[in-house]
Design an enzyme around this catalytic site. Structure first.
Site, PDB file in Angstrom:
ATOM      1  N   CYS A 168     -19.004  30.804   1.112  1.00  0.00           N
ATOM      2  CA  CYS A 168     -19.203  29.435   0.615  1.00  0.00           C
ATOM      3  C   CYS A 168     -17.958  28.590   0.844  1.00  0.00           C
ATOM      4  CB  CYS A 168     -19.559  29.457  -0.869  1.00  0.00           C
ATOM      5  SG  CYS A 168     -21.124  30.289  -1.241  1.00  0.00           S
ATOM      6  N   SER A 174     -10.282 -14.717 -10.978  1.00  0.00           N
ATOM      7  CA  SER A 174      -9.065 -15.209 -10.329  1.00  0.00           C
ATOM      8  C   SER A 174      -7.897 -14.254 -10.553  1.00  0.00           C
ATOM      9  CB  SER A 174      -8.720 -16.604 -10.867  1.00  0.00           C
ATOM     10  OG  SER A 174      -7.499 -17.070 -10.339  1.00  0.00           O
ATOM     11  N   GLU A 232       3.708  -0.750 -15.108  1.00  0.00           N
ATOM     12  CA  GLU A 232       3.874  -1.970 -14.313  1.00  0.00           C
ATOM     13  C   GLU A 232       2.602  -2.817 -14.331  1.00  0.00           C
ATOM     14  OE1 GLU A 232       4.930  -3.376  -9.724  1.00  0.00           O
ATOM     15  OE2 GLU A 232       5.141  -1.276 -10.319  1.00  0.00           O
ATOM     16  N   HIS A 291      -8.071 -11.044 -11.096  1.00  0.00           N
ATOM     17  CA  HIS A 291      -8.308  -9.842 -10.292  1.00  0.00           C
ATOM     18  C   HIS A 291      -7.893 -10.074  -8.842  1.00  0.00           C
ATOM     19  CE1 HIS A 291     -11.261  -6.235  -9.648  1.00  0.00           C
ATOM     20  NE2 HIS A 291     -10.083  -6.031  -9.097  1.00  0.00           N
ATOM     21  N   HIS A 321       2.223  -6.580 -15.965  1.00  0.00           N
ATOM     22  CA  HIS A 321       1.831  -7.681 -15.089  1.00  0.00           C
ATOM     23  C   HIS A 321       0.569  -8.355 -15.605  1.00  0.00           C
ATOM     24  CE1 HIS A 321       0.245  -9.551 -11.296  1.00  0.00           C
ATOM     25  NE2 HIS A 321       1.507  -9.896 -11.198  1.00  0.00           N
ATOM     26  N   HIS A 358     -15.133  -7.115 -16.328  1.00  0.00           N
ATOM     27  CA  HIS A 358     -15.944  -8.205 -15.784  1.00  0.00           C
ATOM     28  C   HIS A 358     -17.333  -8.218 -16.405  1.00  0.00           C
ATOM     29  CE1 HIS A 358     -13.230  -9.838 -12.811  1.00  0.00           C
ATOM     30  NE2 HIS A 358     -12.923  -8.618 -12.422  1.00  0.00           N
ATOM     31  N   TRP A 388     -11.785 -11.621  -2.949  1.00  0.00           N
ATOM     32  CA  TRP A 388     -13.188 -11.416  -3.330  1.00  0.00           C
ATOM     33  C   TRP A 388     -13.815 -12.692  -3.891  1.00  0.00           C
ATOM     34  CZ3 TRP A 388     -16.253  -7.390  -2.336  1.00  0.00           C
ATOM     35  CH2 TRP A 388     -17.499  -7.345  -2.977  1.00  0.00           C
ATOM     36  N   LYS A 407      -5.596 -12.166  -7.817  1.00  0.00           N
ATOM     37  CA  LYS A 407      -4.128 -12.212  -7.789  1.00  0.00           C
ATOM     38  C   LYS A 407      -3.543 -10.807  -7.789  1.00  0.00           C
ATOM     39  CE  LYS A 407      -3.794 -16.692 -10.148  1.00  0.00           C
ATOM     40  NZ  LYS A 407      -3.415 -17.378 -11.420  1.00  0.00           N
ATOM     41  N   VAL A 408      -4.120  -9.936  -8.601  1.00  0.00           N
ATOM     42  CA  VAL A 408      -3.670  -8.543  -8.635  1.00  0.00           C
ATOM     43  C   VAL A 408      -3.894  -7.885  -7.277  1.00  0.00           C
ATOM     44  CG1 VAL A 408      -4.123  -6.267  -9.627  1.00  0.00           C
ATOM     45  CG2 VAL A 408      -4.008  -8.273 -11.113  1.00  0.00           C
ATOM     46  N   CYS A 412     -17.435  32.912  -3.764  1.00  0.00           N
ATOM     47  CA  CYS A 412     -18.014  33.427  -2.518  1.00  0.00           C
ATOM     48  C   CYS A 412     -17.183  32.986  -1.307  1.00  0.00           C
ATOM     49  CB  CYS A 412     -19.454  32.932  -2.395  1.00  0.00           C
ATOM     50  SG  CYS A 412     -20.206  33.174  -0.781  1.00  0.00           S
TER      51      CYS A 412
END
Length: 513
Positions: free
Chosen positions: A79, A378, A350, A380, A354, A320, A406, A382-383, A76
């Site tokens: 729309c 920890s 990558e 997470h 890592h 997690h 976080w 660092k990433v 349409c």
């Protein structure tokens, strides 16, 4: 034949019993790390696209008190021209970056799709675009008849532009919203509702989405090989025992029961074979998290750009949630399973390398679930710190969801021993951090899900759910959580014997015929 049927039933009972036992509530269960949805710019589709397979369940699970649903047809022209107007209003209410989150769910249904014909007829759609207003639960449980008086669902008869639609909403809610309203005075400010525990419930949808997409990628990208087959089995075993979604636990158990049928030990898939295998898994109803998953969109993990957040966010939330649901005796095996899964099946080269380097740097085995949970938290961070620098240099980050340490101080002041940060290093109170994860991503994530979305989606499976519940009740005994995975592991030995016997019977039947 009867013996085979009984044997199969016994095996399924054993697997489900292991999953039910292992998934029994624990005081320190169900936490994760992640972020809330935020549709962002107009072209990022702030409105949620729904269809007949998820419409009722999604609206029943909605936390917003009101909903606007646009019924349209993709062919349409009117729309297509109206979509930018609808998106401007949806941007105000949907997602973390919305100026007024948690008030109105903005959704869309394509009536030109055959699957939605009955749904559109249910709401008496007779022109496009067609807008309705009402409480989400009323959309989920009723139909709309224009002749019916005192209907809680109302037709929006004057919403042809963004300004007119918002004016109609303002009149309805006695409010004064403006298209110029902004969520942030500063784009790095924390959203006002970020600490609202009600928002975390939507993360479970994205955990399911990430689980289903991960399996889909494995099949479509032919990443499973004889050498990494066992790592997939071990990861599925963890999902059977510890996945926060009951449907995903059941789906993982079904996949493991039929594992040799789909993935033989010498399997090497071509692209065409991978597509056929995906079809065969679907045809036999081995959808790992339900037939409507993956849904194709994100809630908790939706970014302001189509290329940001999404799957990677959902996968982090899944990992997690697994680490905080295990028993102490499972910490090392869970660590190994997660690391091997990412190493073998995560296709971002990558990121994969890592993450595996950080896994390889761990020198001592984990002794408790707390140790593993804090290590992943920890890792997470660092990433995030690494990606923060790269995205800043390249300008590729999500402007409304910048990478941050976080949890931020606004969410957990007690997590910081000192308000001062030296050279980017935070003096963490790890006991408080762990408690924060427990509280913020705890029972609310699963309990609210069971009370809403799961109940709706599983109405057609009442008998199965009843049987599963009986098994869970029978298996709820005060035994260490590690026993769940132990039972599951032992069960798969029995599975192998059973399926080998069944394959022999199949060959004999072929010879007889």
């Amino acid at each position: 034949m009867a013996a085979a049927a009984v044997a199969r039933r016994v095996v399924l009972v054993l697997v489900l019993a292991a999953a039910s036992l292992a998934a029994a509530p624990r005081g320190a269960a169900a936490r994760s790390l992640g972020g809330r949805e935020g549709p962002g710019e107009v072209d990022a589709d702030a409105a949620v696209d729904l269809n007949a397979t998820n419409f009722d369940a999604f609206l029943k699970a909605s936390l917003e008190p009101w909903a606007v649903v646009e019924f349209f047809a993709h062919w349409c022209p009117a729309c297509r021209n109206y979509k930018p107007h609808y998106e401007k209003v949806a941007k105000l209410f949907n997602g973390r970056d919305a100026a007024h989150p948690g008030l109105i769910l903005m959704a869309r249904v394509d009536c030109a799709s055959k699957v939605n014909i009955d749904l559109c007829n249910r709401f008496s759609v007779d022109h496009y675009p067609f807008l309705l207003w009402g409480p989400p639960t009323k959309f989920a449980s009723a139909k709309w008849d224009p002749k019916q008086e005192n209907n809680e669902i109302k037709l929006i008869d004057d919403g042809r532009t963004a300004e007119r639609l918002l004016k109609w909403i303002n009149n309805q809610m006695k409010s004064s919203f403006s298209l110029e309203d902004k969520k942030y005075e500063n784009e790095n400010m924390l959203p006002k509702n970020a600490s609202d525990p009600e928002q975390i419930v939507q993360a479970i949808y994205d955990v399911e989405e990430a689980t289903a997409q991960a399996l889909q990628i494995i099949l479509e990208r032919k990443t499973i090989k004889p050498k990494n087959r066992d790592s997939l089995i071990r990861f599925l075993q963890i999902l059977v025992a510890r996945h926060p979604s009951k449907r995903c636990r059941r789906g993982s158990a079904e996949l493991l029961i039929n594992f040799d049928d789909h993935w033989s030990s010498n399997l090497s898939l071509s692209s065409q074979e991978g597509s056929k295998l995906l079809e065969s898994v679907a045809e036999e109803n081995h959808w790992i998290c339900g037939k409507e998953v993956p849904r194709g969109y994100w809630l908790f993990c939706r970014g302001s750009k189509s290329e940001t957040r999404g799957f990677s966010c959902g996968l982090w939330v899944l990992m997690h949630s697994l680490t905080v649901r295990i028993g102490d005796g499972e910490s090392q095996s869970t660590f190994t399973s997660i690391c091997d899964f990412i190493h073998n099946f995560f296709i971002c080269e990558e990121c994969r390398k890592h993450f595996y380097e950080m896994c390889s740097s761990v020198s001592a085995p984990f002794r408790t679930a707390r140790e593993l949970s804090l290590w992943l938290w920890s890792t997470h961070n660092k990433v995030n710190m690494r990606l923060m620098k790269e995205e800043k240099d390249m300008g590729t980050g999500d402007p409304l969801f910048p990478k941050v340490t976080w949890p931020p101080n606004q969410l957990c002041p007690s997590c910081y021993r000192s308000s001062k940060v030296t050279d980017g290093a935070v003096d963490w109170n790890e006991d408080a951090v762990y408690q924060f994860l427990v509280n913020y991503y705890g029972k609310k994530l699963v309990s609210s899900y069971k009370e809403t979305y799961m109940e709706s989606l599983q109405q057609q499976e009442k008998k199965i759910v009843s049987e599963d519940s009986s098994i869970s009740n029978a298996a709820s005994v005060p035994i260490g959580a590690a026993l769940g995975v132990a039972i599951a592991s032992c069960t798969f030995g029995a599975l192998a014997c059973f399926w080998r016997a069944q394959q022999k019977n199949r060959k004999q039947r072929k010879n007889w015929n």
